[in-house]
Design a protein around this motif. Structure first.
Motif, short mmCIF file in Angstrom:
data_model
loop_
_atom_site.label_atom_id
_atom_site.label_comp_id
_atom_site.label_asym_id
_atom_site.label_seq_id
_atom_site.Cartn_x
_atom_site.Cartn_y
_atom_site.Cartn_z
N ALA A 1 0.84 -1.21 0.00
CA ALA A 1 0.00 0.00 0.00
C ALA A 1 0.87 1.25 0.00
O ALA A 1 0.58 2.24 -0.70
N GLY A 2 1.97 1.23 0.77
CA GLY A 2 2.88 2.37 0.79
C GLY A 2 3.56 2.58 -0.55
O GLY A 2 3.77 3.73 -0.98
N GLU A 3 3.90 1.49 -1.23
CA GLU A 3 4.52 1.60 -2.55
C GLU A 3 3.56 2.24 -3.55
O GLU A 3 3.95 3.06 -4.38
N ALA A 4 2.27 1.86 -3.48
CA ALA A 4 1.27 2.44 -4.37
C ALA A 4 1.14 3.94 -4.12
O ALA A 4 0.99 4.74 -5.06
N LYS A 5 1.23 4.35 -2.85
CA LYS A 5 1.16 5.78 -2.53
C LYS A 5 2.39 6.52 -3.03
O LYS A 5 2.30 7.70 -3.42
N THR A 6 3.54 5.84 -3.02
CA THR A 6 4.75 6.46 -3.56
C THR A 6 4.59 6.74 -5.04
O THR A 6 4.99 7.80 -5.54
N VAL A 7 4.00 5.80 -5.78
CA VAL A 7 3.74 6.01 -7.20
C VAL A 7 2.76 7.16 -7.39
O VAL A 7 2.92 8.00 -8.28
N ALA A 8 1.74 7.21 -6.53
CA ALA A 8 0.75 8.29 -6.61
C ALA A 8 1.42 9.65 -6.43
O ALA A 8 1.11 10.61 -7.15
N ALA A 9 2.35 9.74 -5.49
CA ALA A 9 3.05 11.00 -5.26
C ALA A 9 3.92 11.38 -6.45
O ALA A 9 3.99 12.55 -6.84
N PHE A 10 4.58 10.39 -7.05
CA PHE A 10 5.39 10.66 -8.24
C PHE A 10 4.52 11.19 -9.37
O PHE A 10 4.88 12.16 -10.06
N CYS A 11 3.37 10.56 -9.59
CA CYS A 11 2.46 10.98 -10.66
C CYS A 11 1.94 12.39 -10.40
O CYS A 11 1.82 13.21 -11.33
#
Length: 443
Positions: free
Chosen positions: A69-79
């Motif tokens: 879940a944290g990795e998905a949020k990291t991608v969201a922040a990058f986007c």
């Protein structure tokens, strides 16, 4: 940056994909180097072309590791930092205790397809690389791959409606990582990539440069051979096959004069489609059947399909054994691997075979042998309630019954597009979506 690696060019990668006319395209992004490179390259390409579709990044959280879940949020922040629309799709519910990799892949494809449908697109880009291709071909070779030697297709049609395209399939992972390093982009390392409990990880670790080159070259030759054989088999089907009534395929004797390899492959396809099988029957057994067909009369069974050869023609229909009874609900139902049923179910209603007894009550057409006609009808889907026959499914109001595309119903690789298109035409299925390439020839 790696000095001996040529950096990928966005224009060269995406220019041959059919993007015009689409309002949106999706990039599947896990946060690893391959998918992040895909996202950045596609973002650069679309910004260069003002009339391009909107880009939507979708991250599937399989919820299999504590940090997912944290990795998905990291991608969201990058986007968000790149001004790219982003969604997270979570695989919810219980997970299987065995076959987790296959189940996760199926869930990922389903979630991405749902996201694509909601966004109004039929095109999803994924970050498969040449390294993935070499690993896949090597793993399949260890099991005797057959048609699987072609490896990963440049595009695959999922569930008959969503294209999964792989624009990085001819690019090394090292080149993508060099590109990201030059751009100052960091990626997430998935620990399972080096976990030797998994076959792919073991294959990756053992892969040297020579094995890599051999695997890639082998996959290219096998893919070209498979595509050519598929086109030839499609020609056999188009020229010599017909569907006189639902559930029955007839071949005229002209198919026996066609190229033997193409004829055998066409037979394998038709046997799988008529029998509702997910995989094509064994090549050697099909070759033996082809030899017997040349000397009628014949009645044989292969891949759940009855084959009858007589002076009147060559007939293929589903055998009457092991036909399922399935409850009819509100969700679409794939029955016996042969039919898709759409409609609103009712309590106690099931879909099962018509049966030979009920088939006797139908008027027989003059142009078919009686044994063929009754055998075909007996295996057709009918509605039942409490053991009482209600009628043929295709004759019921508010119920849509369409033939399934056999082994390609769920996944259709682009190098099988020609024979799948021929089968769709034969069964009078809605035409397949156009290939997602600017040219119908794969690069």
């Amino acid at each position: 940056m790696l000095s001996d690696v040529s950096l990928p060019d966005p224009d060269a990668i995406f220019q041959d994909f059919r993007l015009s006319g689409r309002d949106c395209v999706i990039a599947a992004v896990s946060g690893g180097s391959d998918s992040l490179a895909l996202l950045v390259l596609l973002h650069v390409f679309l910004r260069r072309h003002s009339a391009s579709p909107r880009l939507l990044a979708v991250t599937v959280d399989h919820a299999l590791r504590p940090g997912s879940a944290g990795e998905a949020k990291t991608v969201a922040a990058f986007c968000a930092a790149c001004d790219i629309d982003h969604q997270i799709a979570v695989w919810r519910g219980p997970k299987p205790s065995t076959g987790i990799s296959a189940a996760a892949r199926e869930a990922r494809h389903r979630l991405l397809a749902e996201a694509a449908a909601a966004a109004g697109t039929d095109l999803v880009f994924t970050g498969h690389t040449q390294d993935d291709q070499a690993e896949t071909v090597t793993m399949r070779a260890s099991r005797g791959s057959g048609r699987g030697a072609a490896g990963i297709a440049l595009a695959t049609l999922f569930d008959g409606r969503i294209w999964f395209a792989r624009p990085l399939l001819n690019i090394r992972r090292s080149a993508l990582r060099a590109y990201l390093k030059q751009a100052g982009v960091t990626w997430i390392e998935d620990p399972t990539n080096r976990d030797e409990r998994y076959e792919r990880a073991r294959t990756r670790i053992a892969m040297d440069i020579e094995r890599f080159r051999q695997a890639v070259e082998h996959s290219r030759r096998a893919a070209a051979d498979r595509e050519l054989l598929g086109r030839n088999a499609a020609e056999v089907i188009v020229r010599h096959a017909e569907c006189p009534l639902p559930g029955l395929v007839r071949l005229d004797d002209g198919f026996l004069s066609c190229d033997r390899d193409a004829t055998r492959y066409a037979l394998r396809i038709l046997l799988a489609v008529v029998g509702g099988r997910e995989h094509l029957p064994d090549d050697a057994r099909t070759a033996a059947l082809l030899d017997k067909i040349r000397q009628p009369p014949l009645r044989a069974t292969l891949s759940r399909t009855v084959v009858r050869a007589s002076k009147k023609g060559f007939y293929f229909h589903r055998e009457s054994r092991d036909l399922p009874f399935n409850p009819l609900g509100d969700a679409p139902l794939v029955w016996d691997g042969r039919y898709l049923l759409y409609g609103k179910g009712a309590a106690g209603i099931s879909v099962g075979p018509l049966g030979i007894g009920n088939a006797q009550s139908f008027d027989m057409p003059a142009n078919l042998p009686s044994s063929v006609f009754r055998g075909v009808l007996a295996a057709e889907p009918a509605l039942w309630k409490g053991g009482k026959y209600l009628g043929l499914a295709r004759e019921m109001p508010d119920l849509t019954v369409t033939p399934a595309l056999g082994p390609w119903q769920r996944y259709l690789p682009s190098f099988d597009f020609a024979p799948a298109k021929a089968v769709a035409s034969l069964l009078d299925i809605e035409p397949l979506p156009v290939l997602p390439f600017a040219s119908h020839n794969e690069r």
